[in-house]
Design a protein around this motif. Sequence first.
Motif, PDB file in Angstrom:
ATOM      1  N   UNK A   1       0.867  -1.187   0.000  1.00 40.72           N
ATOM      2  CA  UNK A   1       0.000   0.000   0.000  1.00 40.72           C
ATOM      3  C   UNK A   1       0.900   1.231   0.000  1.00 40.72           C
ATOM      4  N   UNK A   2       0.371   2.339  -0.504  1.00 41.35           N
ATOM      5  CA  UNK A   2       1.146   3.585  -0.493  1.00 41.35           C
ATOM      6  C   UNK A   2       0.194   4.764  -0.302  1.00 41.35           C
ATOM      7  N   UNK A   3       0.668   5.770   0.446  1.00 40.95           N
ATOM      8  CA  UNK A   3      -0.157   6.928   0.804  1.00 40.95           C
ATOM      9  C   UNK A   3       0.450   8.197   0.196  1.00 40.95           C
ATOM     10  N   UNK A   4      -0.229   8.791  -0.773  1.00 43.31           N
ATOM     11  CA  UNK A   4       0.270  10.050  -1.348  1.00 43.31           C
ATOM     12  C   UNK A   4      -0.127  11.245  -0.499  1.00 43.31           C
TER      13      UNK A   4
ATOM     14  N   UNK B   1      -3.495  -0.667  -2.629  1.00 44.03           N
ATOM     15  CA  UNK B   1      -4.175   0.607  -2.830  1.00 44.03           C
ATOM     16  C   UNK B   1      -3.174   1.754  -2.884  1.00 44.03           C
ATOM     17  N   UNK B   2      -3.587   2.824  -3.557  1.00 43.75           N
ATOM     18  CA  UNK B   2      -2.922   4.124  -3.535  1.00 43.75           C
ATOM     19  C   UNK B   2      -3.869   5.036  -2.754  1.00 43.75           C
ATOM     20  N   UNK B   3      -3.374   5.566  -1.654  1.00 40.55           N
ATOM     21  CA  UNK B   3      -4.230   6.274  -0.694  1.00 40.55           C
ATOM     22  C   UNK B   3      -4.123   7.783  -0.838  1.00 40.55           C
ATOM     23  N   UNK B   4      -5.266   8.434  -0.649  1.00 35.82           N
ATOM     24  CA  UNK B   4      -5.321   9.898  -0.644  1.00 35.82           C
ATOM     25  C   UNK B   4      -4.460  10.509  -1.739  1.00 35.82           C
ATOM     26  N   UNK B   5      -4.680  10.150  -3.000  1.00 34.12           N
ATOM     27  CA  UNK B   5      -3.850  10.714  -4.069  1.00 34.12           C
ATOM     28  C   UNK B   5      -3.982  12.228  -4.183  1.00 34.12           C
ATOM     29  N   UNK B   6      -5.233  12.717  -3.957  1.00 36.24           N
ATOM     30  CA  UNK B   6      -5.455  14.173  -4.026  1.00 36.24           C
ATOM     31  C   UNK B   6      -6.267  14.607  -2.801  1.00 36.24           C
TER      32      UNK B   6
ATOM     33  N   UNK C   1     -10.210   7.542 -14.943  1.00 38.05           N
ATOM     34  CA  UNK C   1     -10.170   7.337 -16.409  1.00 38.05           C
ATOM     35  C   UNK C   1      -8.837   6.743 -16.851  1.00 38.05           C
ATOM     36  N   UNK C   2      -7.789   6.983 -16.040  1.00 38.88           N
ATOM     37  CA  UNK C   2      -6.436   6.663 -16.518  1.00 38.88           C
ATOM     38  C   UNK C   2      -5.802   5.451 -15.867  1.00 38.88           C
ATOM     39  N   UNK C   3      -6.349   4.975 -14.754  1.00 38.15           N
ATOM     40  CA  UNK C   3      -5.595   3.926 -14.066  1.00 38.15           C
ATOM     41  C   UNK C   3      -6.512   2.940 -13.337  1.00 38.15           C
ATOM     42  N   UNK C   4      -6.021   1.702 -13.270  1.00 42.13           N
ATOM     43  CA  UNK C   4      -6.748   0.650 -12.537  1.00 42.13           C
ATOM     44  C   UNK C   4      -6.140   0.441 -11.151  1.00 42.13           C
ATOM     45  N   UNK C   5      -5.156   1.255 -10.788  1.00 44.06           N
ATOM     46  CA  UNK C   5      -4.610   1.116  -9.428  1.00 44.06           C
ATOM     47  C   UNK C   5      -5.720   1.439  -8.433  1.00 44.06           C
ATOM     48  N   UNK C   6      -6.034   0.543  -7.485  1.00 44.60           N
ATOM     49  CA  UNK C   6      -7.131   0.786  -6.539  1.00 44.60           C
ATOM     50  C   UNK C   6      -6.880   2.031  -5.687  1.00 44.60           C
ATOM     51  N   UNK C   7      -7.935   2.767  -5.386  1.00 40.28           N
ATOM     52  CA  UNK C   7      -7.821   4.021  -4.640  1.00 40.28           C
ATOM     53  C   UNK C   7      -8.506   3.899  -3.284  1.00 40.28           C
ATOM     54  N   UNK C   8      -7.862   4.455  -2.271  1.00 39.24           N
ATOM     55  CA  UNK C   8      -8.399   4.453  -0.890  1.00 39.24           C
ATOM     56  C   UNK C   8      -8.435   5.883  -0.392  1.00 39.24           C
ATOM     57  N   UNK C   9      -9.595   6.325   0.092  1.00 44.17           N
ATOM     58  CA  UNK C   9      -9.760   7.727   0.488  1.00 44.17           C
ATOM     59  C   UNK C   9     -10.666   7.805   1.704  1.00 44.17           C
TER      60      UNK C   9
ATOM     61  N   UNK D   1     -15.810   5.830  -7.630  1.00 39.88           N
ATOM     62  CA  UNK D   1     -14.540   6.538  -7.872  1.00 39.88           C
ATOM     63  C   UNK D   1     -13.446   6.058  -6.935  1.00 39.88           C
ATOM     64  N   UNK D   2     -13.830   5.260  -5.926  1.00 37.14           N
ATOM     65  CA  UNK D   2     -12.824   4.723  -4.993  1.00 37.14           C
ATOM     66  C   UNK D   2     -13.095   3.234  -4.787  1.00 37.14           C
ATOM     67  N   UNK D   3     -12.122   2.568  -4.201  1.00 36.76           N
ATOM     68  CA  UNK D   3     -12.249   1.120  -3.954  1.00 36.76           C
ATOM     69  C   UNK D   3     -12.294   0.792  -2.463  1.00 36.76           C
ATOM     70  N   UNK D   4     -11.718   1.691  -1.640  1.00 38.16           N
ATOM     71  CA  UNK D   4     -11.708   1.498  -0.183  1.00 38.16           C
ATOM     72  C   UNK D   4     -12.084   2.816   0.491  1.00 38.16           C
ATOM     73  N   UNK D   5     -12.906   2.703   1.521  1.00 36.50           N
ATOM     74  CA  UNK D   5     -13.334   3.877   2.278  1.00 36.50           C
ATOM     75  C   UNK D   5     -12.593   3.890   3.611  1.00 36.50           C
ATOM     76  N   UNK D   6     -11.876   4.996   3.873  1.00 37.14           N
ATOM     77  CA  UNK D   6     -10.969   5.064   5.023  1.00 37.14           C
ATOM     78  C   UNK D   6     -11.587   5.751   6.248  1.00 37.14           C
ATOM     79  N   UNK D   7     -12.810   6.175   6.186  1.00 33.14           N
ATOM     80  CA  UNK D   7     -13.412   6.868   7.332  1.00 33.14           C
ATOM     81  C   UNK D   7     -13.267   5.988   8.569  1.00 33.14           C
ATOM     82  N   UNK D   8     -12.861   6.618   9.689  1.00 30.04           N
ATOM     83  CA  UNK D   8     -12.653   5.832  10.903  1.00 30.04           C
ATOM     84  C   UNK D   8     -13.729   6.154  11.935  1.00 30.04           C
TER      85      UNK D   8
END
Length: 403
Positions: A209-212, A235-240, A253-261, A279-286
Amino acid sequence: MKITDARVFVCSPGRNFVTVKIYTDAGVYGLGDATLNGRELAVVSYLQDHLLACLIGRDPFDTEDIWQYFYKGAYWRRGPVTMAAIGAIDMALWDLKGKALNTPVYNLLGGKSRHQILCYTHANGRDVAETLEKVAALVEKGYQAVRVQSGVPGLENIYGIAEKGRSYEPALRGNRPAEEVWDTAKYLRHVPKLMAQIRDQFGEDLHVLHDSHHRLTPIEAARLGKELEPFHLFWLEDPVAAELQEGFQLIRQHTTTPLAVGEVFNTIFDCHQLITHQLIDYLRVTVSHGGGLTPLKKMAALAEVYHVKMGCHGASDMSPICLAACLHLGIAVNNFGIQEYMGHNDLANEIFPHEYRFERGFLYLTDAPGLGIDFDESSVSSYPYQQAYLPLSRLTDGTLSNW
Ligand code: CS2
Ligand code: MG
């Protein structure tokens, strides 16, 4: 059963934690985590000066109405301070309910959907070599999933990297935020090289996993997601920065890398478009920052419809009470993805004795009633609050940017 008292405690075993304790005429009490890293005292005041007295005399079983009373009844809704305060009360009421019924909270959320909870932790190195060492040590401990962050050549100190030999704590003690310097171009050139070396050394089975950490623009995130596709990230986390939910369409539109936000979200309204537009694959709300288990179970239900899995934020700057609550949710919902688990220092684990345990990459709960955790009030005088701030970030030309 009636609520007879409600109090808030601040203790600081290496970092600040805010704890709510709700007492009843049956002698049973409930615990909730109200920690908001860098803004702890704002939540303490919101609880102490505006909410806790309203609980006296209420039936602690009325979790839905009490939640609505503090959310809709406030007029001024949403926001991290408000929802962390409500979240702590809600967590404590679910803890109370489980204890009163002599059953673990997960049994009130649908029971066990699995017998173990996949978790991930952080491997932070100042350079690639140190990062590879950190990952190897975690694999040795049995982790099947690791978040990989490393220093970026040419940048002095950036998000997520601990000093040598120290565990990572983002909030730094002081009376104003520390300032870090950021350069996206350097970062974007570096991460694919880091991930290539991770895959070379650890193969494809390890979940990486990686967190931007909110730092890119959508097109930059699209580029990074695309360049990371060969490394099959979990997952790629919090990209923006996610105030602009529709910005994720451009990444998608550009990538299949899973997103976590979602770790900075505090209501469903921060993320309902991300979910319903897939638009996301994982929901990070705690549980603490998201307003408690009452709203989290609703968010998880909406996410399930759209193939979005839960991946609750579980950094060490939320107390073990919040982690316990995330685990009770995580073991119960069908659309569970993974649980972040940085663990806590020995002193914090002493102050918050708990039933959950880590073993070879998974977390386990027992059938202890409620959330299966306690709190040592004597820690308040022994480890008083220490002012601390999360850093802020500037670009090399001085422009204030996302930390
Ligand atoms: C991070 C957190 O764990 C994560 O994914 O984003 O460490 C975050 O930086 C802290 O919780 C902020 O207090
Ligand atoms: Mg994060």
